[in-house]
Design a protein around this motif. Structure first.
Motif, PDB file in Angstrom:
ATOM      1  N   ALA A  62       0.833  -1.213   0.000  1.00 30.38           N
ATOM      2  CA  ALA A  62       0.000   0.000   0.000  1.00 30.38           C
ATOM      3  C   ALA A  62       0.864   1.258   0.000  1.00 30.38           C
ATOM      4  N   LEU A  63       1.916   1.242   0.816  1.00 32.28           N
ATOM      5  CA  LEU A  63       2.773   2.421   0.921  1.00 32.28           C
ATOM      6  C   LEU A  63       3.654   2.592  -0.310  1.00 32.28           C
ATOM      7  N   THR A  64       4.300   1.520  -0.742  1.00 33.13           N
ATOM      8  CA  THR A  64       5.162   1.654  -1.917  1.00 33.13           C
ATOM      9  C   THR A  64       4.357   2.035  -3.152  1.00 33.13           C
ATOM     10  N   SER A  65       3.125   1.558  -3.231  1.00 33.39           N
ATOM     11  CA  SER A  65       2.264   1.928  -4.351  1.00 33.39           C
ATOM     12  C   SER A  65       1.926   3.413  -4.303  1.00 33.39           C
ATOM     13  N   ALA A  66       1.626   3.919  -3.096  1.00 31.46           N
ATOM     14  CA  ALA A  66       1.299   5.339  -2.949  1.00 31.46           C
ATOM     15  C   ALA A  66       2.501   6.214  -3.295  1.00 31.46           C
ATOM     16  N   LEU A  67       3.693   5.809  -2.857  1.00 19.44           N
ATOM     17  CA  LEU A  67       4.901   6.567  -3.163  1.00 19.44           C
ATOM     18  C   LEU A  67       5.230   6.482  -4.653  1.00 19.44           C
ATOM     19  N   PHE A  71       5.514   9.889  -6.973  1.00 22.67           N
ATOM     20  CA  PHE A  71       6.760  10.302  -7.612  1.00 22.67           C
ATOM     21  C   PHE A  71       6.933   9.770  -9.028  1.00 22.67           C
ATOM     22  N   ASP A  72       5.972   8.966  -9.495  1.00 21.94           N
ATOM     23  CA  ASP A  72       6.056   8.345 -10.818  1.00 21.94           C
ATOM     24  C   ASP A  72       7.366   7.571 -10.965  1.00 21.94           C
ATOM     25  N   ILE A  73       7.609   6.719  -9.969  1.00 21.41           N
ATOM     26  CA  ILE A  73       8.819   5.897  -9.914  1.00 21.41           C
ATOM     27  C   ILE A  73       8.380   4.455  -9.675  1.00 21.41           C
ATOM     28  N   PRO A  74       8.990   3.478 -10.338  1.00 21.87           N
ATOM     29  CA  PRO A  74       8.600   2.076 -10.132  1.00 21.87           C
ATOM     30  C   PRO A  74       8.746   1.645  -8.670  1.00 21.87           C
ATOM     31  N   THR A  79      12.474   1.495  -1.246  1.00 22.23           N
ATOM     32  CA  THR A  79      12.708   0.590  -0.119  1.00 22.23           C
ATOM     33  C   THR A  79      12.487   1.334   1.183  1.00 22.23           C
ATOM     34  N   LEU A  80      12.070   0.592   2.205  1.00 24.68           N
ATOM     35  CA  LEU A  80      11.697   1.197   3.487  1.00 24.68           C
ATOM     36  C   LEU A  80      12.664   0.821   4.592  1.00 24.68           C
ATOM     37  N   GLY A  81      12.629   1.622   5.647  1.00 24.10           N
ATOM     38  CA  GLY A  81      13.410   1.316   6.837  1.00 24.10           C
ATOM     39  C   GLY A  81      12.845   2.057   8.023  1.00 24.10           C
ATOM     40  N   VAL A 257       0.786   5.963   4.903  1.00 26.71           N
ATOM     41  CA  VAL A 257      -0.203   6.040   3.819  1.00 26.71           C
ATOM     42  C   VAL A 257      -1.227   7.130   4.123  1.00 26.71           C
ATOM     43  N   ALA A 258      -1.705   7.166   5.350  1.00 30.24           N
ATOM     44  CA  ALA A 258      -2.697   8.182   5.738  1.00 30.24           C
ATOM     45  C   ALA A 258      -2.098   9.584   5.658  1.00 30.24           C
ATOM     46  N   SER A 259      -0.824   9.709   5.992  1.00 25.21           N
ATOM     47  CA  SER A 259      -0.162  11.019   5.934  1.00 25.21           C
ATOM     48  C   SER A 259      -0.026  11.506   4.496  1.00 25.21           C
ATOM     49  N   LEU A 260       0.319  10.609   3.580  1.00 22.25           N
ATOM     50  CA  LEU A 260       0.419  10.997   2.175  1.00 22.25           C
ATOM     51  C   LEU A 260      -0.925  11.489   1.648  1.00 22.25           C
ATOM     52  N   ALA A 261      -1.995  10.894   2.150  1.00 22.17           N
ATOM     53  CA  ALA A 261      -3.333  11.297   1.711  1.00 22.17           C
ATOM     54  C   ALA A 261      -3.775  12.612   2.336  1.00 22.17           C
ATOM     55  N   ALA A 262      -3.090  13.029   3.399  1.00 22.97           N
ATOM     56  CA  ALA A 262      -3.488  14.241   4.128  1.00 22.97           C
ATOM     57  C   ALA A 262      -2.486  15.366   3.934  1.00 22.97           C
TER      58      ALA A 262
END
Length: 357
Positions: A62-67, A71-74, A79-81, A257-262
């Protein structure tokens, strides 16, 4: 009999968290958001509490898809940490082996030297210039056949200065393509300069660039520990190999994910932080302190030998800051009331002494 331990760790300083604030004082030592989480973020976290007995998804779809969409990046290049600091550690482990060199400006993010030494690599510190900025020509001169990785903290922590777009582009173009340049943009949301280098644009332009972002600062998720890297596909694949399994919790992923939406709501809060940063800078500059123009969520007083004296003075005024003995003070941008405390604690007294420290 003494237990065997890794001898090289004697050279690794423990990371020092910003000092906690006693009751009634303002904690401006850790560059945290002064705002409580948004209701929508709290609601998302609440929804995930019933499943904390399960492991989180390592892939975080969900998060990588939103990012990826933002950013229009595959997705495979994301990657997360546990915060951008943990992603920085992943990059060092993935790129640099024992004896390899990792370069960064100094003073910059204080975790860099520890992370490099823990990985068994050799830190190469290039002093900032007279304006507390990255000295890019000196960094180019410091490249050797052992250099594997270069960190550019932009805006820089703790000075708040920025590397301009043209000079960073020229620098990256001059760095050999087998050396990864990491643009650490932990504070990018607070940058209002007209000359800021765009890490993502550089990532798209050059094959040897990675970018670090965090949800800790502008998004106010410092306590949940989540950040991410955008890097070349082959680098990203290795970051996943060295990452701690399940290192990013499901609650952190949900909150991100919620932060990106807000972002519209968060943008209002970010502007408040920028406004108070500017007010603090102007007040301290007018009072005669050697404060550096910042594009992050803090200001830097280049106090030199007066550093600990000013730290004590601020503490007496109910303000806890981050002091680097013999160098300067980093003061986070807080609420209007907290900035008022800073300005009241450092009046225009003995400024001639401070300015010549």
């Amino acid at each position: 009999m003494t237990l065997h331990q890794r001898p090289s760790l004697r050279e690794v300083p423990a990371y020092k968290q910003g000092k906690p604030a006693p009751a009634g004082a303002s904690k401006l030592s850790s560059n945290e958001s002064p705002h409580e989480p948004l209701p929508s973020v709290l609601a998302s976290i609440q929804e995930g509490l019933s499943t904390i007995h399960r492991y989180p998804s390592i892939a975080a779809p969900a998060l990588t898809s939103a990012l990826s969409e933002q950013f229009d990046i595959p997705s495979e290049q994301i990657t997360l940490g546990a915060g951008s600091v943990e992603v920085a550690s992943q990059i060092i482990h993935a790129v640099a082996a024992e004896g390899d060199e990792v370069m960064y400006a100094w003073r910059s993010f204080e975790a860099y030297p520890s992370l490099v030494r823990i990985a068994g690599a050799t830190p190469v510190e290039v002093p900032l210039d007279a304006q507390s900025r990255h000295d890019l020509p000196a960094m180019l001169d410091a490249i050797t056949d052992k250099t594997r990785l270069i960190f550019i903290c932009n805006p820089n922590n703790p000075t708040g200065t920025v590397v301009q777009a043209e000079e960073l582009d020229s620098f990256i173009n001059s760095v050999p393509r087998n050396i990864l340049v990491v643009v650490d943009e932990a504070y990018v949301h607070f940058d209002r300069s007209a000359v800021r280098a765009d890490g993502l644009a550089l990532f798209r332009k050059y094959p040897h660039v990675a970018v670090l972002h965090t949800f800790s600062k502008a998004y106010g998720l410092a306590g949940l520990r989540i950040g991410y890297a955008i890097s070349p596909t082959e680098v990203a694949a290795n970051l996943r190999k060295v990452a701690v399994p399940f290192g990013v919790s499901d609650l952190a992923q949900r909150a991100a994910v919620a932060s990106l939406a807000a972002i519209d709501e968060l943008s209002v809060r970010i502007e408040e932080v920028v406004t108070q940063r500017e007010r603090m800078y102007e007040g301290l500059a007018q009072a005669g302190y050697p404060v550096v123009r910042s594009q992050a969520n803090f200001v830097w007083i280049d106090a030199g030998e007066k550093t600990l004296e000013l730290e004590a003075q601020l503490a007496d005024g109910g303000v806890i800051v981050r002091a680097f003995a013999g160098e300067g003070l980093r003061i986070s941008s807080g609420t209007k009331e907290e900035v008022n405390r800073v300005l009241a604690a450092l009046p225009a007294l003995n400024t001639a002494e401070v300015a010549t420290a």
